[in-house]
Design a protein around this motif. Structure first.
Motif, mmCIF file in Angstrom:
data_model
loop_
_atom_site.group_PDB
_atom_site.id
_atom_site.type_symbol
_atom_site.label_atom_id
_atom_site.label_comp_id
_atom_site.label_asym_id
_atom_site.label_seq_id
_atom_site.Cartn_x
_atom_site.Cartn_y
_atom_site.Cartn_z
ATOM 1 N N PRO A 1 15.803 -6.030 3.469
ATOM 2 C CA PRO A 1 14.676 -5.929 2.554
ATOM 3 C C PRO A 1 14.358 -7.288 1.935
ATOM 4 C CG PRO A 1 16.623 -4.879 1.639
ATOM 5 C CD PRO A 1 17.027 -5.467 2.949
ATOM 6 N N GLY A 2 13.084 -7.524 1.710
ATOM 7 C CA GLY A 2 12.689 -8.762 1.051
ATOM 8 C C GLY A 2 12.984 -8.664 -0.436
ATOM 9 N N GLU A 3 12.840 -9.773 -1.133
ATOM 10 C CA GLU A 3 13.153 -9.777 -2.565
ATOM 11 C C GLU A 3 12.120 -8.999 -3.376
ATOM 12 O OE1 GLU A 3 15.171 -10.075 -5.843
ATOM 13 O OE2 GLU A 3 15.970 -10.685 -3.920
ATOM 14 N N GLU A 4 10.867 -9.063 -2.920
ATOM 15 C CA GLU A 4 9.784 -8.474 -3.710
ATOM 16 C C GLU A 4 9.669 -6.973 -3.456
ATOM 17 O OE1 GLU A 4 7.765 -9.754 -6.006
ATOM 18 O OE2 GLU A 4 8.884 -11.637 -5.922
ATOM 19 N N GLN A 5 10.677 -6.239 -3.855
ATOM 20 C CA GLN A 5 10.665 -4.822 -3.533
ATOM 21 C C GLN A 5 9.718 -4.011 -4.424
ATOM 22 O OE1 GLN A 5 12.186 -3.057 -0.910
ATOM 23 N NE2 GLN A 5 12.330 -5.159 -0.211
ATOM 24 N N ASN A 6 9.319 -4.583 -5.548
ATOM 25 C CA ASN A 6 8.412 -3.785 -6.367
ATOM 26 C C ASN A 6 6.986 -4.300 -6.323
ATOM 27 O OD1 ASN A 6 9.312 -5.983 -7.725
ATOM 28 N ND2 ASN A 6 10.473 -4.786 -9.227
ATOM 29 N N MET A 7 6.693 -5.107 -5.318
ATOM 30 C CA MET A 7 5.338 -5.582 -5.127
ATOM 31 C C MET A 7 5.070 -5.587 -3.633
ATOM 32 S SD MET A 7 2.831 -7.342 -7.014
ATOM 33 C CE MET A 7 2.288 -9.009 -6.810
ATOM 34 N N LEU A 8 4.588 -4.481 -3.130
ATOM 35 C CA LEU A 8 4.392 -4.365 -1.692
ATOM 36 C C LEU A 8 2.900 -4.258 -1.387
ATOM 37 C CD1 LEU A 8 7.205 -1.746 -1.061
ATOM 38 C CD2 LEU A 8 7.273 -4.152 -0.420
ATOM 39 N N THR A 9 2.515 -4.818 -0.251
ATOM 40 C CA THR A 9 1.106 -4.714 0.124
ATOM 41 C C THR A 9 0.869 -3.401 0.861
ATOM 42 O OG1 THR A 9 1.468 -5.731 2.263
ATOM 43 C CG2 THR A 9 1.000 -7.215 0.440
ATOM 44 N N LYS A 10 -0.409 -3.110 0.993
ATOM 45 C CA LYS A 10 -0.760 -1.894 1.714
ATOM 46 C C LYS A 10 -0.261 -1.986 3.155
ATOM 47 C CE LYS A 10 -4.704 0.859 3.133
ATOM 48 N NZ LYS A 10 -6.084 0.742 3.566
ATOM 49 N N ALA A 11 -0.395 -3.181 3.749
ATOM 50 C CA ALA A 11 0.051 -3.348 5.134
ATOM 51 C C ALA A 11 1.554 -3.116 5.242
ATOM 52 C CB ALA A 11 -0.301 -4.746 5.630
ATOM 53 N N GLN A 12 2.300 -3.578 4.250
ATOM 54 C CA GLN A 12 3.752 -3.362 4.279
ATOM 55 C C GLN A 12 4.089 -1.880 4.180
ATOM 56 O OE1 GLN A 12 4.614 -6.161 1.095
ATOM 57 N NE2 GLN A 12 6.048 -7.244 2.435
ATOM 58 N N LEU A 13 3.362 -1.188 3.311
ATOM 59 C CA LEU A 13 3.624 0.247 3.176
ATOM 60 C C LEU A 13 3.303 0.985 4.473
ATOM 61 C CD1 LEU A 13 2.272 0.842 -0.430
ATOM 62 C CD2 LEU A 13 4.646 0.926 0.325
ATOM 63 N N MET A 14 2.171 0.617 5.072
ATOM 64 C CA MET A 14 1.776 1.250 6.334
ATOM 65 C C MET A 14 2.837 0.984 7.392
ATOM 66 S SD MET A 14 -0.679 3.307 6.625
ATOM 67 C CE MET A 14 -0.199 3.786 8.277
ATOM 68 N N ALA A 15 3.333 -0.254 7.422
ATOM 69 C CA ALA A 15 4.347 -0.615 8.415
ATOM 70 C C ALA A 15 5.608 0.216 8.193
ATOM 71 C CB ALA A 15 4.666 -2.102 8.326
ATOM 72 N N ARG A 16 5.948 0.436 6.919
ATOM 73 C CA ARG A 16 7.139 1.250 6.636
ATOM 74 C C ARG A 16 6.957 2.678 7.110
ATOM 75 N NH1 ARG A 16 10.088 -0.408 1.027
ATOM 76 N NH2 ARG A 16 10.284 -2.587 1.652
ATOM 77 N N ILE A 17 5.749 3.181 6.905
ATOM 78 C CA ILE A 17 5.512 4.559 7.347
ATOM 79 C C ILE A 17 5.619 4.643 8.868
ATOM 80 C CG2 ILE A 17 3.757 6.371 7.503
ATOM 81 C CD1 ILE A 17 2.869 5.514 4.674
ATOM 82 N N PHE B 1 -1.246 4.244 -5.994
ATOM 83 C CA PHE B 1 -1.610 2.862 -5.710
ATOM 84 C C PHE B 1 -3.070 2.686 -5.313
ATOM 85 C CE2 PHE B 1 2.981 3.019 -4.062
ATOM 86 C CZ PHE B 1 3.495 2.867 -5.335
ATOM 87 N N GLY B 2 -3.820 3.753 -5.294
ATOM 88 C CA GLY B 2 -5.235 3.619 -4.931
ATOM 89 C C GLY B 2 -5.432 3.020 -3.558
ATOM 90 N N MET B 3 -4.642 3.461 -2.575
ATOM 91 C CA MET B 3 -4.733 2.877 -1.240
ATOM 92 C C MET B 3 -5.222 3.885 -0.214
ATOM 93 S SD MET B 3 -1.248 0.695 -1.022
ATOM 94 C CE MET B 3 -0.873 -0.688 -2.095
ATOM 95 N N SER B 4 -6.182 4.709 -0.614
ATOM 96 C CA SER B 4 -6.736 5.639 0.372
ATOM 97 C C SER B 4 -8.235 5.737 0.146
ATOM 98 C CB SER B 4 -6.097 7.019 0.227
ATOM 99 O OG SER B 4 -6.629 7.673 -0.905
ATOM 100 N N GLU B 5 -8.866 6.556 0.943
ATOM 101 C CA GLU B 5 -10.315 6.709 0.807
ATOM 102 C C GLU B 5 -10.699 7.301 -0.545
ATOM 103 O OE1 GLU B 5 -11.478 9.006 4.245
ATOM 104 O OE2 GLU B 5 -10.484 7.555 5.541
ATOM 105 N N LEU B 6 -9.728 7.826 -1.230
ATOM 106 C CA LEU B 6 -9.979 8.388 -2.551
ATOM 107 C C LEU B 6 -10.293 7.302 -3.579
ATOM 108 C CD1 LEU B 6 -9.546 11.464 -2.630
ATOM 109 C CD2 LEU B 6 -7.612 11.047 -4.103
ATOM 110 N N GLY B 7 -9.927 6.078 -3.228
ATOM 111 C CA GLY B 7 -10.197 4.974 -4.142
ATOM 112 C C GLY B 7 -9.123 4.836 -5.205
ATOM 113 N N PRO B 8 -9.310 3.834 -6.071
ATOM 114 C CA PRO B 8 -8.282 3.540 -7.075
ATOM 115 C C PRO B 8 -8.259 4.554 -8.205
ATOM 116 C CG PRO B 8 -10.109 2.041 -7.334
ATOM 117 C CD PRO B 8 -10.432 2.896 -6.150
ATOM 118 N N LEU B 9 -7.590 5.650 -7.985
ATOM 119 C CA LEU B 9 -7.453 6.660 -9.029
ATOM 120 C C LEU B 9 -5.977 6.894 -9.273
ATOM 121 C CD1 LEU B 9 -9.960 9.519 -8.145
ATOM 122 C CD2 LEU B 9 -10.097 7.858 -10.006
ATOM 123 N N SER B 10 -5.615 7.032 -10.536
ATOM 124 C CA SER B 10 -4.238 7.395 -10.821
ATOM 125 C C SER B 10 -4.171 8.905 -10.968
ATOM 126 C CB SER B 10 -3.775 6.724 -12.109
ATOM 127 O OG SER B 10 -2.516 7.243 -12.456
#
Ligand code: ADP
Ligand code: MG
Ligand code: ZN
Length: 625
Positions: free
Chosen positions: A468-484, A525-534
Motif C-alpha cells: 500500500p502507498g502512504e496516502e491511504q486516506n487520499m485516494l483518487t477515483k482511478a485508484q478506487l476503480m483499480a481496487r475494485i 465521495f461523489g464519484m458516480s453519476e449521482l454527483g457530489p452528494l453526501s
C-alpha cells in the motif's frame, strides 16, 4: 475435571447467596447498635450550639453524613447522652468545624448508604441471574476454542488502579509529537501550579485525548504522570457502568475522594464514551445507571477548583458521541488529537520498541515502517514482540527480517496454516490469486503486488499481498476503480478458467470489499453519476445515533444508489475479465509456478508478466465508466 468444576460452582452459588445474606444480617446488627439505639433526637441547630460550647465528645457520621450519632454531655444531668442528629450531609464546612472543636469523629461510609437498603432487595434477582449465567459461561468456556474470559465481571471488584509511579516518560512515547507538545504544558501545571496561579491563570481541569485504539493514549497519560512525578489513578469507563444502579456513581465518588487525598495527581478515565454518551440517546429506555454515573462525574469535576492539583485526562475514540456537558468549559474543555502514526512516526515508534530487542543489523526499521501503513503504535509494538517470539522459537540469536516479515503477515492475516496438496481446488485457488495479482499488476493505478502465496492464513486459502502507498486516506477515483477491478480479479479468473458453474464461495470477501468501496464512491465521495452528494454520514453505526445520522433520501434515490453501486462493481468485474482473457498464457505459467513454489514475490511476478506483455506500464490505466 470439568464436572468437578461444575459441582463446585453449583455449590458455590447458593453459598455465595447465603453468605451474602449472612453478611447483610450482621450488618443490620451493626447499624442497630449505632443508629437505632440512639432514639433521642437533637436538632441540627442545637447540635451546632453544643459543638461550640464544647459539650460534644464524639460524632459518628452515617448515611453519607446525613445522620450523626452524637455523644454529648448533658448540662443538667452531667451525664453522657447519645443523640441522633439529622444533618444536611458531610459538608467540608461541617468536617472543618468538627476538626476545629477537637471532637473525635468517625465517618462510616458507603455501606451505610441508605440506597443500599433499596438495592439489597433488587440484588436477589440479579444475583440468581448472574449465578446461572456464570454456570452457562463456565460450561461454554469448557468447549475447546471458545474464549474463557467471558466471566471477568465475576472478579471486577477492583474499582480503580493507583500507581504511585508510572515509570513511563515522554521518551517512551513516539510518533505523536504534536500531542506530546500540547501535553507538555499539563506536566508543568502539575509540577509548578504556582507559576500559573501567581499570574491569575486558571489551570484547566480536564483534557480529552481523542484517537483510535492503540495510538498511545493510555501511554501518554502515564507519561504525563511519570514526567510530573505524581500518582496516576486510572479507571475505565466500562468499569463504571456496572449492572447495579448507583455503583458507578459511588465509584466516581471514591475515585475523586482518593485523588484529593493524594493531590497533586492525575486521574485517567479510559473509554469515557462508555459513560459519557449523550444522555437520553439510548434505545430501549434510558440507561439510568450510566446517566447517574455521568452526572456524578460532572458534579465531581465541578466540585474541585483548578488549583487543587488534580488533572483529569480522559480518552475516547468517539468524541462525536460524548455528551455536550462533558465538553463545556471547566470540564474537558481541551482536546488533544492522537492520530495514527505516519511513516516517520512509525519509524520512531519502532525505534522505541526496538530498544530492548536484539535486532540483526540488516533489519531496517524504515522498511518495516513502509510495509505497515495503518498500523497503530500498539500494532507495531505487537509486531516486534511477535517477531521476537518467532526468533526465540527458531532458536536464533537475533531477530532478522525473515521473522519480521512473518510477524507482519501474522499480525495482518492471522496464523499460517498447512498448504493444500495439489488438487483441483488448489489449482482454482492458484488461478484466483494470480487473477488478483495480474489485474493489480497490469493496472497502473493499483498498488504493486508484494507477493502471491498459496499458504493459507487465517481463513484465507491463498493470499495476494499488495504494497500500500502512504496516502491511504487520499485516494483518487482511478485508484478506487483499480481496487475494485483488482478485488474482482479472483472471481474473474475462476469464471474465465473454470466456467461460470464452477465459481466458488472463496470470492465472498472480495465481493464484499468491492461492493463496500463502490457504495462509498456513490454515497460519500461523489464519484458516480449521482454527483457530489453526501448520502451517508461516515463512521461506524452505533445504536441510537446511527439511526439518526443517516442522511434522508427518497426511495428513488435509494434505488438509484443501488443501481450505481451495481454499475461500478460490474464495470470492475468486466475490466478484470478482460485482463484475464487477454493474458491467459502468462496466467497459466504463473499458476504452474505458484503451485510449484507456493509463493511468488512481487518482483519475480512483474518480471514474468513483462515477458509476455508489451504495453508499457504508464499506459495501463483503468478504463473509466
Ligand atoms: P490506547 O490507549 O490509545 O488504546 P495504549 O496507550 O494502550 O493505546 O497503547 C498500547 C501499547 O502500544 C503501549 O503500551 C505501547 O507499548 C504501544 N504504543 C502505542 N502507541 C505508542 C506510541 N506512540 N509510542 C510508543 N509506543 C506506543
Ligand atoms: Mg488505552
Ligand atoms: Zn480473492
Amino acid at each position: 475435571m470439568k464436572s468437578s468444576w461444575r459441582t463446585i460452582l453449583l455449590w458455590a452459588i447458593p453459598l455465595l447467596l447465603v453468605g451474602f445474606f449472612l453478611w447483610q444480617g450482621s450488618f443490620v446488627v451493626n447499624v442497630g447498635n449505632g443508629v437505632n439505639t440512639a432514639s433521642t433526637r437533637m436538632t441540627y441547630g442545637r447540635f451546632l450550639e453544643y459543638l461550640e460550647k464544647g459539650r460534644v465528645s464524639s460524632v459518628d457520621l452515617y448515611d453519607n453524613g446525613r445522620t450523626a450519632i452524637v455523644e454529648a454531655i448533658d448540662p443538667e444531668l452531667h451525664q453522657i447522652q447519645r443523640l441522633r442528629v439529622d444533618l444536611p450531609g458531610a459538608t467540608p464546612e461541617l468536617i472543618e468545624k468538627l476538626k476545629e472543636s477537637g471532637v473525635t469523629f468517625d465517618y462510616h461510609p458507603a455501606r451505610n448508604d441508605g440506597a443500599i437498603w433499596g438495592l439489597l432487595g433488587n440484588l436477589l434477582f440479579p444475583m440468581l441471574l448472574i449465578g446461572s449465567l456464570f454456570l452457562l459461561f463456565r460450561r461454554s468456556s469448557n468447549i475447546p476454542g471458545s474464549p474463557g474470559q467471558a466471566m471477568n465481571f465475576g472478579k471486577s471488584r477492583a474499582r480503580f488502579m493507583m500507581e504511585a509511579k508510572t515509570g513511563v516518560t515522554f521518551d517512551d512515547v513516539a510518533g505523536i509529537d504534536e500531542a506530546k507538545e500540547e501535553l507538555q504544558e499539563i506536566v508543568t501545571f502539575l509540577k509548578h501550579p504556582e507559576k500559573f496561579t501567581a499570574v491569575g491563570a486558571k489551570i484547566p481541569k480536564g483534557v480529552l485525548l481523542v484517537g483510535p485504539p492503540g495510538t498511545g493514549k493510555t501511554l501518554l497519560a502515564k507519561a504525563i504522570a511519570g514526567e510530573a512525578g505524581v500518582p496516576f489513578f486510572s479507571i475505565s469507563g466500562s468499569e463504571f457502568v456496572e449492572m447495579f444502579v448507583g455503583v458507578g456513581a459511588s465509584r466516581v465518588r471514591d475515585l475523586f475522594r482518593k485523588a484529593k487525598e493524594n493531590a497533586p495527581c492525575l486521574i485517567f478515565i479510559d473509554e469515557i464514551d462508555a459513560v459519557g454518551r449523550q444522555r437520553g440517546a439510548g434505545i430501549g429506555g434510558g440507561n439510568d445507571e450510566r446517566e447517574q454515573t455521568l452526572n456524578q462525574l460532572l458534579t465531581e469535576m465541578d466540585g474541585f477548583e483548578g488549583n487543587t492539583g488534580i488533572i483529569v485526562i480522559a480518552a475516547t475514540n468517539r468524541v462525536d458521541v460524548l455528551d455536550a456537558a462533558l465538553l463545556r468549559p471547566g470540564r474537558f474543555d481541551r482536546q488533544v488529537m492522537v492520530d495514527p502514526p505516519d511513516f516517520k512516526g512509525r519509524v520512531a515508534i519502532l525505534e522505541v520498541h526496538a530498544r530492548n530487542k536484539k535486532l540483526s543489523p540488516e533489519v531496517s526499521l524504515e522498511a518495516i515502517a513502509r510495509r505497515t501503513p495503518g498500523f497503530s503504535g500498539a500494532d507495531l509494538a505487537n509486531l516486534l514482540n511477535e517477531a521476537a517470539i518467532l526468533t526465540a522459537r527458531r532458536r536464533k540469536p537475533e531477530i532478522t527480517m525473515l521473522e519480521i516479515d512473518d510477524a507482519i503477515d501474522r499480525v495482518v492475516a492471522g496464523m499460517e496454516g498447512t498448504p493444500l496438496v495439489d488438487s483441483k481446488s488448489k489449482r482454482l485457488i492458484a488461478y484466483h490469486e494470480v487473477g488478483h495479482a495480474i489485474v493489480g499488476t497490469l493496472l497502473k493505478d493499483h498498488d504493486p503486488v508484494q507477493k502471491v502465496t498459496l499458504i493459507p492464513r487465517g481463513r484465507a486459502q491463498g493470499l495476494t499481498w499488495f504494497m500500500p502507498g502512504e496516502e491511504q486516506n487520499m485516494l483518487t477515483k482511478a485508484q478506487l476503480m483499480a481496487r475494485i477491478a483488482g478485488a474482482m480479479g479472483g472471481r474473474a479468473a475462476e469464471e474465465e478458467v473454470f466456467g461460470y458453474d464452477e465459481v466458488t464461495t472463496g470470492a465472498a470477501g472480495d465481493i464484499q470489499q468491492a461492493t463496500e468501496l463502490a457504495r462509498q464512491m456513490v454515497t460519500r465521495f461523489g464519484m458516480s453519476e449521482l454527483g457530489p452528494l453526501s448520502l451517508e454520514v461516515g463512521g461506524e453505526i452505533f445504536l441510537g445515533a446511527g439511526w439518526m445520522s443517516r442522511a434522508e433520501y427518497s426511495e428513488e434515490i435509494a434505488a438509484y444508489i443501488d443501481e450505481q453501486i451495481r454499475k461500478i462493481v460490474e464495470h470492475g468485474h468486466q475490466i478484470a475479465r478482460q485482463i484475464i482473457r487477454d493474458n491467459r498464457e502468462v496466467i497459466d505459467r504463473l499458476v504452474d509456478l505458484l503451485i510449484e513454489k507456493e509463493t511468488i514475490d512481487g518482483e519475480e511476478f512483474r518480471q514474468i508478466v513483462a515477458e509476455y506483455t508489451e504495453v508499457p506500464e504508464k499506459e495501463r490505466f483503468v478504463p473509466q465508466l
